[in-house]
Write a protein that holds these residues in place. Structure first.
Motif, mmCIF file in Angstrom:
data_model
loop_
_atom_site.group_PDB
_atom_site.id
_atom_site.type_symbol
_atom_site.label_atom_id
_atom_site.label_comp_id
_atom_site.label_asym_id
_atom_site.label_seq_id
_atom_site.Cartn_x
_atom_site.Cartn_y
_atom_site.Cartn_z
ATOM 1 N N ALA A 530 0.821 -1.211 0.000
ATOM 2 C CA ALA A 530 0.000 0.000 0.000
ATOM 3 C C ALA A 530 0.852 1.257 0.000
ATOM 4 O O ALA A 530 0.419 2.324 -0.474
ATOM 5 C CB ALA A 530 -0.925 -0.008 1.210
ATOM 6 N N GLY A 533 1.431 4.038 -2.703
ATOM 7 C CA GLY A 533 0.633 5.259 -2.804
ATOM 8 C C GLY A 533 1.291 6.486 -2.217
ATOM 9 O O GLY A 533 0.840 7.612 -2.450
ATOM 10 N N GLN A 534 2.369 6.285 -1.463
ATOM 11 C CA GLN A 534 3.080 7.419 -0.883
ATOM 12 C C GLN A 534 4.139 7.988 -1.826
ATOM 13 O O GLN A 534 4.772 8.997 -1.509
ATOM 14 C CB GLN A 534 3.748 6.987 0.428
ATOM 15 N N LYS A 536 4.845 10.130 -4.272
ATOM 16 C CA LYS A 536 4.168 11.273 -4.881
ATOM 17 C C LYS A 536 4.745 11.664 -6.237
ATOM 18 O O LYS A 536 4.108 12.400 -6.989
ATOM 19 C CB LYS A 536 4.232 12.478 -3.935
ATOM 20 N N SER A 553 -4.837 -1.572 -3.670
ATOM 21 C CA SER A 553 -4.878 -0.591 -2.593
ATOM 22 C C SER A 553 -5.488 0.725 -3.063
ATOM 23 O O SER A 553 -5.152 1.243 -4.139
ATOM 24 C CB SER A 553 -3.463 -0.341 -2.061
ATOM 25 N N THR A 554 -6.380 1.248 -2.234
ATOM 26 C CA THR A 554 -6.966 2.560 -2.544
ATOM 27 C C THR A 554 -5.914 3.662 -2.485
ATOM 28 O O THR A 554 -6.113 4.752 -3.034
ATOM 29 C CB THR A 554 -8.100 2.887 -1.560
ATOM 30 N N GLU A 555 -4.788 3.375 -1.807
ATOM 31 C CA GLU A 555 -3.735 4.375 -1.673
ATOM 32 C C GLU A 555 -3.130 4.769 -3.019
ATOM 33 O O GLU A 555 -2.554 5.850 -3.160
ATOM 34 C CB GLU A 555 -2.616 3.847 -0.762
ATOM 35 N N LEU A 556 -3.263 3.878 -4.024
ATOM 36 C CA LEU A 556 -2.720 4.216 -5.342
ATOM 37 C C LEU A 556 -3.332 5.486 -5.903
ATOM 38 O O LEU A 556 -2.721 6.179 -6.718
ATOM 39 C CB LEU A 556 -2.960 3.056 -6.320
ATOM 40 N N GLY A 557 -4.529 5.795 -5.483
ATOM 41 C CA GLY A 557 -5.182 7.013 -5.958
ATOM 42 C C GLY A 557 -4.474 8.277 -5.526
ATOM 43 O O GLY A 557 -4.765 9.364 -6.053
ATOM 44 N N SER A 558 -3.532 8.156 -4.596
ATOM 45 C CA SER A 558 -2.774 9.327 -4.134
ATOM 46 C C SER A 558 -1.605 9.663 -5.049
ATOM 47 O O SER A 558 -0.965 10.705 -4.874
ATOM 48 C CB SER A 558 -2.255 9.079 -2.712
ATOM 49 N N CYS A 559 -1.308 8.784 -5.999
ATOM 50 C CA CYS A 559 -0.203 9.035 -6.944
ATOM 51 C C CYS A 559 -0.705 9.983 -8.029
ATOM 52 O O CYS A 559 -1.006 9.573 -9.161
ATOM 53 C CB CYS A 559 0.302 7.727 -7.540
ATOM 54 N N SER A 579 -10.868 5.534 -5.631
ATOM 55 C CA SER A 579 -9.805 6.541 -5.552
ATOM 56 C C SER A 579 -9.085 6.732 -6.884
ATOM 57 O O SER A 579 -8.385 7.734 -7.068
ATOM 58 C CB SER A 579 -8.781 6.148 -4.476
#
Length: 657
Positions: A530, A533-534, A536, A553-559, A579
Motif C-alpha cells: 500500500a 501510494g506514498q 508522490k 490498494s486505494t492508496e494508489l489514488g494518491s499518486c 480513488s
C-alpha cells in the motif's frame, strides 16, 4: 591734408579701437566669471552631462529585480562616475570608459538610442542578465569600444551590421541569446578582433567567408545555431586561431584542406553537423597543439589512423556517431593526457575476438575519465584489463555490442565510476558483489544481457544510485531489502527476470524520489504494498505478468502524477478503487486479466487525460459509463467480463452488442 597727417590720424584711431576692444573683452570676461560663479554656488554640477544623461536613459530601460541592486546607486547623491558598474577615465575624468553590470539579475531592454552617446566607452559588459529586446544599432557609434559582452541574456532580433563600425573591437560575445538572422558579412572588416562568440542563438544562413580576413582572431564560436552550407576554406587563413567551435549546426560537405594549416588550434569542435569525408586520415600531422578534437555526430568515414597518437597533448577525442570502421589502434594508449575517449555509435570492430585488445593500452592513461564504446561492432570476451583502467574513470559505456563473458569481480577497483553501462550485449555470469564498492555510482545499466544468479545485497551500498536497470536477464531470488538505502532512486527496472517472493514494503516506501518502477514479467507473489501510494513523484508503475494477489490498494489514488499504470495478468481481486478517479494525470490504465469484480466506477469517465483503458477478462458487470474514454471505441477494452450494458448502445463496441 598732407599724407603724413593722414597716417598719423589713422594710427591714433587704430590705437583707440584696440583699447576699446580690450575694454569690451575685459567686461565680458568679468561678467562671464560672475555668472559661472553664481551657477556653481546655486546648482552643483557633476561633470559631463551627456554621459550622465546617457546612463539615466539606460537606467530607465532596465529593470532592477533585486532590492538594493546595482542601479540603486544611480542617483544624484553620487557623482555618476561613482555609480555601481560605472568607471570613468583617468585622462578624461568625467567620461565613462567602462559599463560593467554582469550577473546583476537585470531585466528590461537596452535603449534604442542613448548608449551611442557614451563616446569614450571602451568596455560594455552586461552578460548573464535577463535583458530582452534587440541590440541597439547605435552601439556602432562607439568608435573606442574594445570589449562587448552581451552573452547569456534573452536578446532578440538580428545582429546589427552597425557593430562593424566599432573598428577597435577586440572581443565580442553574444553567446546564449535568442538572436536570429544571418551573421553580418561586414564582420570580416573588424581587423582587431581576437574573440568572436555567437553560439547558442538562432542564427541562420552561412558562415561568411569574409571572416577569413580576421587575421588576429584567436577564438571563434558559432556552435548551437542553425547555420548551413560548408565550412569556408577562407577560415584556413586564420593563422592565430586557437579554438574553433562550429558544433550543433547544419553544416555539410567536407572539412576544407586549408584548415589543416591551423597549427595553433587547441580546440577543433564540429560535432552534430552533416559533415562527411575521410577527415581523420587526411589530418596526418596537423594540429600539433590540439587539446580537444570533437567531430562526433557527423557522417565521417574511414578508419582511426595510427598517426592520431602524434597529437600527444589530446585531452578530448570525440569520434562518436559517425561511419568509422576498422580496429581501434592500440597507439592511442600513448595519449597520456586523454580524459575523454568517445567512439560510440560507429561500426568499429569486426564482431570477433581481439576487437577490444586496445583496452590493454588504455590502462596506461591515468587521466582517463570518460570512455564510451557503445553501439559498435565490438566482439570477443570482455577483457579483465578493464578493471585496470584509471581509477579516475567516471563514466564507462560498453553497451550495444557483441561482447560476451562475465563482469570481472575486480570491477570494484574503479571507485570513481558514476555511470556504468554494459547493456544490450551477451554478458553472462553473476553481478559481482564488488559492485558495492562503487559508492559514487549514480546509474547502473546491465539490462538485456544473460546475467543470472541473485541481486547482490551490496547494491545497498550505492546510496547515490538514481537509475538501476537490470531488466531482461535471468536473475532470480528476492529483491534485497538493502536496496532501501538507495534513497535517491528515481528509476528502478527489474522487469523480465525470474525474481520471486513478495515486493518488500520496507524497500519501496524509502524511494521518495521514484518516478518509474518496472517489475513486470517476474514471479512476484503477495500483494502490492500500500505504501506505493506514498510515492508522490511516481509517473510509471508496471507490475504486470506476476502472481500478485489481494485487493488493489486505494492508496494508489494518491499518486497524482501517475500516467502509466499496468497491473495486468495477475490475480488481483475486489473492486476497482474509487480513488482511481483522483489519478488526474493517468493516460494508460491496464487492469486486464485479473479477478476484479463489481462495476466500473462512473467517476473514471472524468479522467480527461485517459487515452487507453483495458479492463478485459475480469468479472466486472453492470452499466458501462458513457463519458470520457468510454466514448472512444479504440481506447477501451472490456471484453471477457460478465454482462455489461450500455446506456447509449450507439457508442458500444460491436463485439459487446
Amino acid at each position: 591734408m598732407s599724407k603724413s597727417t593722414q597716417l598719423m590720424e589713422m594710427a591714433v584711431f587704430s590705437f583707440r579701437l584696440q583699447r576699446w576692444f580690450l575694454l569690451v573683452s575685459l567686461v565680458i570676461s568679468i561678467i562671464s566669471s560672475f555668472k559661472l560663479e553664481s551657477v556653481s554656488c546655486s546648482t552643483p554640477t557633476f561633470g559631463n552631462e551627456t554621459d550622465k544623461h546617457a546612463l539615466l536613459v539606460i537606467k530607465n530601460h532596465l529593470v532592477d529585480v533585486r532590492n538594493g541592486g546595482a542601479l540603486s546607486s544611480w542617483n544624484d547623491s553620487l557623482h555618476f562616475c561613482d555609480w555601481e558598474g560605472v568607471t570613468c577615465g583617468r585622462k578624461h575624468k568625467e567620461r565613462v570608459t567602462v559599463l560593467r553590470l554582469e550577473d546583476q539579475s537585470l531585466g528590461g531592454s537596452l535603449p534604442p538610442i542613448g548608449i551611442g552617446n557614451l563616446t569614450f566607452l571602451r568596455e560594455l559588459l552586461l552578460s548573464n542578465n535577463n535583458l530582452q529586446g534587440s541590440i541597439p544599432s547605435d552601439i556602432g557609434l562607439l568608435g573606442r569600444l574594445q570589449h562587448l559582452n552581451l552573452s547569456w541574456n534573452s536578446l532578440q532580433g538580428q545582429i546589427p551590421a552597425e557593430l562593424t563600425n566599432c573598428s577597435n573591437l577586440i572581443t565580442m560575445d553574444l553567446t546564449k541569446n535568442n538572436l536570429t538572422g544571418q551573421i553580418p558579412f561586414q564582420f570580416g572588416h573588424m581587423s582587431k578582433l581576437l574573440l568572436l562568440r555567437l553560439g547558442a542563438n538562432g542564427l541562420t544562413g552561412v558562415i561568411p567567408f569574409t571572416l577569413g580576413n580576421l587575421s588576429s582572431l584567436q577564438r571563434f564560436s558559432v556552435a548551437y545555431n542553425h547555420l548551413e552550407g560548408g565550412i569556408p576554406h577562407d577560415l584556413g587563413r586564420l593563422k592565430s586561431l586557437e579554438y574553433l567551435r562550429l558544433g550543433a549546426n547544419n553544416l555539410s560537405g567536407t572539412v576544407p584542406p586549408s584548415l589543416y594549416n591551423l597549427s595553433s588550434v587547441t580546440e577543433f569542435i564540429v560535432t552534430e553537423n552533416i559533415l562527411s569525408g575521410n577527415f581523420l586520415s587526411n589530418m596526418r600531422f596537423s594540429f600539433p597543439q590540439l587539446r580537444s578534437l570533437a567531430i562526433g555526430g557527423n557522417q565521417f568515414s574511414g578508419i582511426i589512423p595510427e598517426t592520431l597518437s602524434n597529437i600527444s597533448g589530446l585531452e578530448i577525442l570525440d569520434l562518436g556517431g559517425n561511419y568509422l570502421t576498422g580496429q581501434v589502434p592500440s597507439s592511442l594508449g600513448v595519449l597520456k593526457d586523454l580524459q575523454w575517449l568517445g567512439l560510440q555509435y560507429n561500426n568499429l570492430g569486426r564482431g570477433m575476438s581481439g576487437d577490444l585488445n586496445f583496452l590493454n593500452s588504455l590502462t596506461n592513461i591515468s587521466s582517463l575519465k570518460i570512455l564510451t564504446l557503445a553501439a559498435n561492432n565490438f566482439g570477443g570476451v570482455l577483457p579483465t584489463s578493464i578493471v585496470n583502467l584509471s581509477t579516475q574513470l567516471q563514466e564507462l559505456y560498453l553497451g550495444s555490442n557483441k561482447i560476451f563473458g562475465s563482469i570481472p569481480e575486480e570491477i570494484g577497483n574503479l571507485i570513481n565510476l558514476t555511470i556504468l553501462n554494459a547493456d544490450k550485449s551477451y554478458l553472462t555470469g553473476v553481478i559481482p558483489t564488488s559492485i558495492g564498492k562503487l559508492q559514487r555510482l549514480r546509474a547502473l545499466k546491465l539490462n538485456s544481457n544473460r546475467l543470472s544468479g541473485l541481486l547482490p545485497s551490496t547494491l545497498g551500498n550505492l546510496s547515490l544510485l538514481y537509475n538501476l536497470n537490470i531488466s531482461h536477464n535471468n536473475l532470480g531470488g528476492n529483491i534485497p531489502t538493502s536496496l532501501s538505502y538507495c534513497r535517491n532512486m528515481e528509476i528502478l527496472d527489474l522487469s523480465h527476470n525470474k525474481l520471486s517472493g513478495s515486493i518488500p514494503q520496507n524497500v519501496i516506501d524509502h524511494f521518495n524520489q521514484l518516478r518509474s518502477l518496472y517489475l513486470q514479467q517476474n514471479s512476484f507473489t503477495g500483494s502490492l504494498p500500500a505504501d506505493v501510494g506514498q510515492l508522490k513523484n511516481l509517473n510509471e508503475l508496471l507490475v504486470s505478468g506476476n502472481n500478485l494477489t489481494g485487493e488493489i490498494s486505494t492508496e494508489l489514488g494518491s499518486c497524482s502524477v501517475l500516467e502509466y499504470l499496468d497491473m495486468a495478468r495477475n490475480s488481483f481481486q475486489g473492486n476497482i478503487p474509487l480513488s482511481f478517479s483522483s489519478l488526474r494525470g493517468i493516460q494508460f490504465l491496464d487492469l486486464s486479466c485479473n479477478n476484479l469484480s463489481g462495476t466500473i466506477p462512473k467517476e473514471l469517465e472524468n479522467l480527461s487525460g485517459l487515452l487507453s483503458l483495458n479492463l478485459s477478462f475480469n468479472h466486472l458487470e453492470g452499466e458501462v459509463p458513457s463519458g470520457g474514454v468510454f466514448t472512444n471505441v479504440s481506447g477501451i477494452s472490456i471484453s471477457g467480463n460478465k454482462k455489461f450494458w450500455w446506456r447509449n448502445p450507439s457508442i458500444a463496441p460491436v463485439t459487446m452488442l
